[in-house]
Design a protein around this motif. Structure first.
Motif, PDB file in Angstrom:
ATOM      1  N   VAL A  48     -18.129 -12.804 -54.820  1.00 33.97           N
ATOM      2  CA  VAL A  48     -17.931 -12.212 -56.148  1.00 33.97           C
ATOM      3  C   VAL A  48     -16.614 -11.456 -56.239  1.00 33.97           C
ATOM      4  O   VAL A  48     -15.804 -11.690 -57.133  1.00 33.97           O
ATOM      5  CB  VAL A  48     -19.109 -11.282 -56.515  1.00 33.97           C
ATOM      6  CG1 VAL A  48     -18.859 -10.603 -57.867  1.00 33.97           C
ATOM      7  CG2 VAL A  48     -20.413 -12.064 -56.544  1.00 33.97           C
ATOM      8  N   ILE A  49     -16.402 -10.522 -55.318  1.00 30.55           N
ATOM      9  CA  ILE A  49     -15.187  -9.695 -55.404  1.00 30.55           C
ATOM     10  C   ILE A  49     -14.183 -10.036 -54.308  1.00 30.55           C
ATOM     11  O   ILE A  49     -13.177  -9.339 -54.159  1.00 30.55           O
ATOM     12  CB  ILE A  49     -15.534  -8.191 -55.362  1.00 30.55           C
ATOM     13  CG1 ILE A  49     -16.339  -7.839 -54.101  1.00 30.55           C
ATOM     14  CG2 ILE A  49     -16.290  -7.786 -56.615  1.00 30.55           C
ATOM     15  CD1 ILE A  49     -16.589  -6.339 -53.940  1.00 30.55           C
ATOM     16  N   GLY A  50     -14.449 -11.107 -53.558  1.00 29.38           N
ATOM     17  CA  GLY A  50     -13.517 -11.498 -52.503  1.00 29.38           C
ATOM     18  C   GLY A  50     -12.159 -11.887 -53.036  1.00 29.38           C
ATOM     19  O   GLY A  50     -11.126 -11.465 -52.514  1.00 29.38           O
ATOM     20  N   ASP A  51     -12.150 -12.673 -54.122  1.00 31.91           N
ATOM     21  CA  ASP A  51     -10.863 -13.117 -54.661  1.00 31.91           C
ATOM     22  C   ASP A  51     -10.151 -12.010 -55.414  1.00 31.91           C
ATOM     23  O   ASP A  51      -8.925 -11.976 -55.486  1.00 31.91           O
ATOM     24  CB  ASP A  51     -11.065 -14.336 -55.570  1.00 31.91           C
ATOM     25  CG  ASP A  51     -11.968 -14.045 -56.758  1.00 31.91           C
ATOM     26  OD1 ASP A  51     -12.802 -13.128 -56.656  1.00 31.91           O
ATOM     27  OD2 ASP A  51     -11.841 -14.735 -57.784  1.00 31.91           O
ATOM     28  N   ILE A  52     -10.918 -11.063 -55.982  1.00 27.60           N
ATOM     29  CA  ILE A  52     -10.315  -9.979 -56.766  1.00 27.60           C
ATOM     30  C   ILE A  52      -9.815  -8.851 -55.876  1.00 27.60           C
ATOM     31  O   ILE A  52      -8.701  -8.339 -56.038  1.00 27.60           O
ATOM     32  CB  ILE A  52     -11.334  -9.409 -57.778  1.00 27.60           C
ATOM     33  CG1 ILE A  52     -11.867 -10.514 -58.694  1.00 27.60           C
ATOM     34  CG2 ILE A  52     -10.706  -8.296 -58.622  1.00 27.60           C
ATOM     35  CD1 ILE A  52     -13.000 -10.057 -59.599  1.00 27.60           C
ATOM     36  N   LEU A  53     -10.665  -8.439 -54.907  1.00 33.38           N
ATOM     37  CA  LEU A  53     -10.372  -7.259 -54.103  1.00 33.38           C
ATOM     38  C   LEU A  53     -10.109  -7.567 -52.634  1.00 33.38           C
ATOM     39  O   LEU A  53      -9.903  -6.651 -51.841  1.00 33.38           O
ATOM     40  CB  LEU A  53     -11.548  -6.257 -54.191  1.00 33.38           C
ATOM     41  CG  LEU A  53     -12.024  -5.870 -55.591  1.00 33.38           C
ATOM     42  CD1 LEU A  53     -13.165  -4.872 -55.496  1.00 33.38           C
ATOM     43  CD2 LEU A  53     -10.875  -5.300 -56.420  1.00 33.38           C
ATOM     44  N   GLY A  54     -10.121  -8.844 -52.264  1.00 35.14           N
ATOM     45  CA  GLY A  54      -9.865  -9.209 -50.874  1.00 35.14           C
ATOM     46  C   GLY A  54     -10.975  -8.825 -49.923  1.00 35.14           C
ATOM     47  O   GLY A  54     -10.753  -8.708 -48.709  1.00 35.14           O
ATOM     48  N   VAL A  55     -12.191  -8.632 -50.437  1.00 42.74           N
ATOM     49  CA  VAL A  55     -13.299  -8.117 -49.639  1.00 42.74           C
ATOM     50  C   VAL A  55     -13.951  -9.211 -48.797  1.00 42.74           C
ATOM     51  O   VAL A  55     -14.201 -10.320 -49.282  1.00 42.74           O
ATOM     52  CB  VAL A  55     -14.367  -7.469 -50.563  1.00 42.74           C
ATOM     53  CG1 VAL A  55     -15.645  -7.158 -49.803  1.00 42.74           C
ATOM     54  CG2 VAL A  55     -13.805  -6.195 -51.189  1.00 42.74           C
ATOM     55  N   LYS A  56     -14.238  -8.866 -47.545  1.00 45.13           N
ATOM     56  CA  LYS A  56     -15.009  -9.732 -46.660  1.00 45.13           C
ATOM     57  C   LYS A  56     -16.275  -8.986 -46.243  1.00 45.13           C
ATOM     58  O   LYS A  56     -16.224  -7.801 -45.918  1.00 45.13           O
ATOM     59  CB  LYS A  56     -14.196 -10.119 -45.427  1.00 45.13           C
ATOM     60  CG  LYS A  56     -12.911 -10.889 -45.756  1.00 45.13           C
ATOM     61  CD  LYS A  56     -12.121 -11.197 -44.505  1.00 45.13           C
ATOM     62  CE  LYS A  56     -10.781 -11.858 -44.836  1.00 45.13           C
ATOM     63  NZ  LYS A  56     -10.930 -13.177 -45.464  1.00 45.13           N
ATOM     64  N   ASN A  57     -17.412  -9.671 -46.282  1.00 46.05           N
ATOM     65  CA  ASN A  57     -18.686  -9.059 -45.912  1.00 46.05           C
ATOM     66  C   ASN A  57     -18.868  -9.066 -44.401  1.00 46.05           C
ATOM     67  O   ASN A  57     -18.556 -10.048 -43.728  1.00 46.05           O
ATOM     68  CB  ASN A  57     -19.854  -9.812 -46.545  1.00 46.05           C
ATOM     69  CG  ASN A  57     -19.901  -9.656 -48.053  1.00 46.05           C
ATOM     70  OD1 ASN A  57     -19.322  -8.738 -48.610  1.00 46.05           O
ATOM     71  ND2 ASN A  57     -20.596 -10.564 -48.722  1.00 46.05           N
ATOM     72  N   VAL A  58     -19.413  -7.976 -43.880  1.00 48.47           N
ATOM     73  CA  VAL A  58     -19.788  -7.896 -42.472  1.00 48.47           C
ATOM     74  C   VAL A  58     -21.307  -8.022 -42.389  1.00 48.47           C
ATOM     75  O   VAL A  58     -22.036  -7.159 -42.885  1.00 48.47           O
ATOM     76  CB  VAL A  58     -19.335  -6.556 -41.844  1.00 48.47           C
ATOM     77  CG1 VAL A  58     -19.804  -6.475 -40.394  1.00 48.47           C
ATOM     78  CG2 VAL A  58     -17.817  -6.411 -41.930  1.00 48.47           C
ATOM     79  N   ARG A  59     -21.776  -9.118 -41.807  1.00 50.94           N
ATOM     80  CA  ARG A  59     -23.203  -9.336 -41.619  1.00 50.94           C
ATOM     81  C   ARG A  59     -23.577  -8.938 -40.195  1.00 50.94           C
ATOM     82  O   ARG A  59     -22.911  -9.339 -39.237  1.00 50.94           O
ATOM     83  CB  ARG A  59     -23.576 -10.799 -41.865  1.00 50.94           C
ATOM     84  CG  ARG A  59     -23.174 -11.329 -43.235  1.00 50.94           C
ATOM     85  CD  ARG A  59     -23.746 -10.493 -44.366  1.00 50.94           C
ATOM     86  NE  ARG A  59     -25.216 -10.371 -44.239  1.00 50.94           N
ATOM     87  CZ  ARG A  59     -25.906  -9.388 -44.785  1.00 50.94           C
ATOM     88  NH1 ARG A  59     -25.298  -8.437 -45.469  1.00 50.94           N
ATOM     89  NH2 ARG A  59     -27.213  -9.359 -44.638  1.00 50.94           N
ATOM     90  N   VAL A  60     -24.615  -8.152 -40.064  1.00 46.09           N
ATOM     91  CA  VAL A  60     -25.026  -7.602 -38.769  1.00 46.09           C
ATOM     92  C   VAL A  60     -26.395  -8.156 -38.392  1.00 46.09           C
ATOM     93  O   VAL A  60     -27.315  -8.170 -39.206  1.00 46.09           O
ATOM     94  CB  VAL A  60     -25.072  -6.067 -38.816  1.00 46.09           C
ATOM     95  CG1 VAL A  60     -25.682  -5.494 -37.535  1.00 46.09           C
ATOM     96  CG2 VAL A  60     -23.671  -5.497 -39.029  1.00 46.09           C
ATOM     97  N   GLY A  61     -26.515  -8.614 -37.148  1.00 42.02           N
ATOM     98  CA  GLY A  61     -27.794  -9.076 -36.641  1.00 42.02           C
ATOM     99  C   GLY A  61     -28.209 -10.448 -37.114  1.00 42.02           C
ATOM    100  O   GLY A  61     -29.382 -10.808 -37.045  1.00 42.02           O
ATOM    101  N   GLU A  62     -27.234 -11.260 -37.605  1.00 37.37           N
ATOM    102  CA  GLU A  62     -27.552 -12.592 -38.113  1.00 37.37           C
ATOM    103  C   GLU A  62     -26.795 -13.671 -37.345  1.00 37.37           C
ATOM    104  O   GLU A  62     -26.516 -14.748 -37.853  1.00 37.37           O
ATOM    105  CB  GLU A  62     -27.215 -12.684 -39.605  1.00 37.37           C
ATOM    106  CG  GLU A  62     -27.983 -11.697 -40.464  1.00 37.37           C
ATOM    107  CD  GLU A  62     -27.562 -11.755 -41.931  1.00 37.37           C
ATOM    108  OE1 GLU A  62     -26.782 -12.664 -42.280  1.00 37.37           O
ATOM    109  OE2 GLU A  62     -28.012 -10.904 -42.704  1.00 37.37           O
ATOM    110  N   GLY A  63     -26.395 -13.352 -36.131  1.00 37.87           N
ATOM    111  CA  GLY A  63     -25.617 -14.299 -35.348  1.00 37.87           C
ATOM    112  C   GLY A  63     -24.128 -14.059 -35.516  1.00 37.87           C
ATOM    113  O   GLY A  63     -23.694 -13.280 -36.367  1.00 37.87           O
ATOM    114  N   GLU A  64     -23.351 -14.731 -34.667  1.00 34.96           N
ATOM    115  CA  GLU A  64     -21.908 -14.572 -34.706  1.00 34.96           C
ATOM    116  C   GLU A  64     -21.273 -15.713 -35.490  1.00 34.96           C
ATOM    117  O   GLU A  64     -21.898 -16.717 -35.772  1.00 34.96           O
ATOM    118  CB  GLU A  64     -21.351 -14.528 -33.284  1.00 34.96           C
ATOM    119  CG  GLU A  64     -21.882 -13.354 -32.467  1.00 34.96           C
ATOM    120  CD  GLU A  64     -21.364 -13.361 -31.044  1.00 34.96           C
ATOM    121  OE1 GLU A  64     -21.457 -12.312 -30.401  1.00 34.96           O
ATOM    122  OE2 GLU A  64     -20.890 -14.423 -30.595  1.00 34.96           O
ATOM    123  N   GLY A  65     -20.007 -15.536 -35.853  1.00 33.86           N
ATOM    124  CA  GLY A  65     -19.315 -16.611 -36.538  1.00 33.86           C
ATOM    125  C   GLY A  65     -18.278 -16.080 -37.497  1.00 33.86           C
ATOM    126  O   GLY A  65     -18.085 -14.881 -37.652  1.00 33.86           O
ATOM    127  N   GLY A  66     -17.595 -17.007 -38.151  1.00 35.42           N
ATOM    128  CA  GLY A  66     -16.551 -16.614 -39.082  1.00 35.42           C
ATOM    129  C   GLY A  66     -15.288 -16.221 -38.335  1.00 35.42           C
ATOM    130  O   GLY A  66     -15.168 -16.377 -37.121  1.00 35.42           O
TER     131      GLY A  66
END
Length: 487
Positions: A48-66
């Motif tokens: 939603v706001i990744g393209d506007i604000l450059g935000v990346k989500n940090v997911r915890v406890g759901e495996g590694e990746g990205g």
């Protein structure tokens, strides 16, 4: 706490310490103790706001990746999903971090369902939301319980002692985060948890304008939006009854100014001039009504809509109504105002449509009522920010929105701490006094519509405030975090 029995050098009684330890034990027994856990971390684009604000989500406890963390330009923006306020402040911080060339990593500590951290936060959030709703329905509860708790209860060092102890159960979510990445917490719990987790550079961005020990995270650098808040926090004013306390060290507290998004600050002058021109050209005045995450104060908004209906039909007024993620609130407003649906255009769960309308309204005339509702929390919150640029007057309770650079009409607060947001806004000239009942709200609306001084004066105050940097607080918070990390 810096020392086990002290907060900023002020001794905490054994009784308060035992209560804090008991609180932590109770939560650990109920939700488990994962303080020794090592949680994997995954980085995702925010859709939603990744393209506007450059935000990346940090997911915890759901495996590694990205992708891996950017340890040179990355910044953690730590928050909790409690109402809309802390999300909005986080968006302002992320926006300015992005504008200054940094990568904002979004950590919502209330979104990691398999962790003790989220379970503890969710339980407290549920209680707070319940209290907020009851306070709007019961004057007795509001007067005897809710106002005192929000005004004096959260003010005490004893409250902070328990929070600090509970936050030890939240630290594990940071286990997979590189310790050198700076953390900016827009609620005290992400800041406290980061300190307990050994994060090396923690900034605690304090909301509101009423100093409360609730917001202390010793071990972090605290930032505040007003000079009054600075003085109150520096001497820990009233946080242990009438005792004169040892002050916070100067190095632990920084005045920054208001936490406002880059997009709003960068366009402030042009948007303000557009408001003045609409007033001069006798165009319909645009009121933005924003209903918070608890869906509270619907009755006040219904009264405003009912009063303005004739002016809307005569094209003297335009309404933007953002009901957040509460579609049922819009249905209730329509039932209470039978003419509303007939003059309204709904923009529900269509983010591209919402963005398109917000962009078009900057340069084109609009009429009628435009209602917005989004199930996605990011869309529900940021919708108000998008609409704000083309609105003339923001109608809101004096919470985090009290600090935004738009003329504001303040309706009744939810919690005594919020009233100081309206006081500050009125003193710097960009908002009204707090209007605590319908007659005073309607009186202020009439002044906005007919008076030749009030609205233009607010616009001029916003331009003046901008020149002295009052709205640059989010930039300053980011710069502070970067400085702490030697970036």
């Amino acid at each position: 706490m810096g020392e086990e029995n002290k907060i900023f050098g002020n001794e905490i009684s054994r009784k308060v310490q035992k209560k804090a330890e008991k609180s932590k034990t109770k939560f650990a027994k109920k939700f488990g103790d994962d303080t020794a856990a090592e949680y994997p971390v995954k980085i995702e684009e925010n859709p939603v706001i990744g393209d506007i604000l450059g935000v990346k989500n940090v997911r915890v406890g759901e495996g590694e990746g990205g992708e891996p963390f950017d340890t040179e330009k990355g910044m953690i923006v730590g928050n909790i999903r409690m109402g809309f306020g802390h999300y909005r402040i986080s968006m302002a911080i992320a926006s300015c971090a992005h504008a200054l060339g940094y990568t904002p990593y979004w950590m919502d500590l209330n979104s990691y369902d398999n962790t003790t951290c989220t379970k503890v936060i969710s339980s407290q959030n549920d209680l707070y939301s319940l209290g907020s709703r009851i306070s709007q329905k019961s004057k007795i509860f509001n007067k005897t319980v809710w106002e005192p708790l929000n005004y004096e209860g959260f003010r005490k060092l004893s409250y902070n002692a328990s929070d600090q102890k509970n936050a030890e159960l939240m630290a594990a979510v940071y286990s997979g985060i590189p310790k050198e990445i700076p953390v900016i917490g827009t609620h005290v719990w992400p800041a406290q948890a980061a300190v307990h987790a050994g994060m090396k550079h923690v900034v605690n961005a304090i909301p509101d304008n009423w100093p409360m020990a609730l917001h202390l995270a010793e071990g972090s650098v605290h930032t505040v939006q007003t000079h009054q808040a600075y003085q109150g926090y520096r001497i820990l004013n009233g946080m242990q009854g009438k005792d004169v306390l040892k002050p916070m060290p100067a190095s632990d507290l920084v005045y920054t100014g208001h936490y406002i998004d880059h997009e709003l600050v960068a366009n402030l002058a042009a948007d303000t001039e557009a408001r003045l021109k609409r007033k001069t050209d006798k165009k319909p005045m645009r009121f933005l009504l924003t209903i918070g995450g608890a869906g509270a104060q619907k009755e006040l908004f219904s009264a405003i809509i009912r009063y303005l209906m004739k002016a809307i039909k005569r094209k003297r007024v335009v309404l933007y109504v953002n009901v957040g993620d509460y579609a049922k609130v819009w249905d209730e407003l329509c039932r209470e105002n039978p003419d509303l649906a007939g003059v309204s255009t709904t923009h529900f769960n269509d983010w591209n449509d919402t963005k398109s309308f917000a962009e078009t309204a900057l340069t084109e005339d609009v009429t009628g009522v435009h209602a917005f509702c989004h199930e996605n929390i990011f869309e529900a919150v940021y919708c108000t920010n998008l609409l704000m640029r083309s609105a003339d007057v923001l109608v809101t309770k004096p919470s985090e929105l009290a600090f935004y650079p738009i003329p504001k009409l303040f309706i009744k607060r939810i919690g005594g701490h919020e009233k100081w947001g309206a006081i500050h806004s009125a003193e710097i000239g960009d908002g009204t006094l707090e209007c605590e009942d319908v007659p005073h709200i309607l009186q202020m609306i009439r002044l906005f519509l007919t008076d030749e001084v009030l609205f233009p004066d607010m616009c001029q105050s916003i331009l003046t405030n901008d020149k002295i940097g009052i709205y640059n607080g989010a930039y300053e918070v980011v710069k502070l975090a970067a400085k702490l990390a030697g970036k």
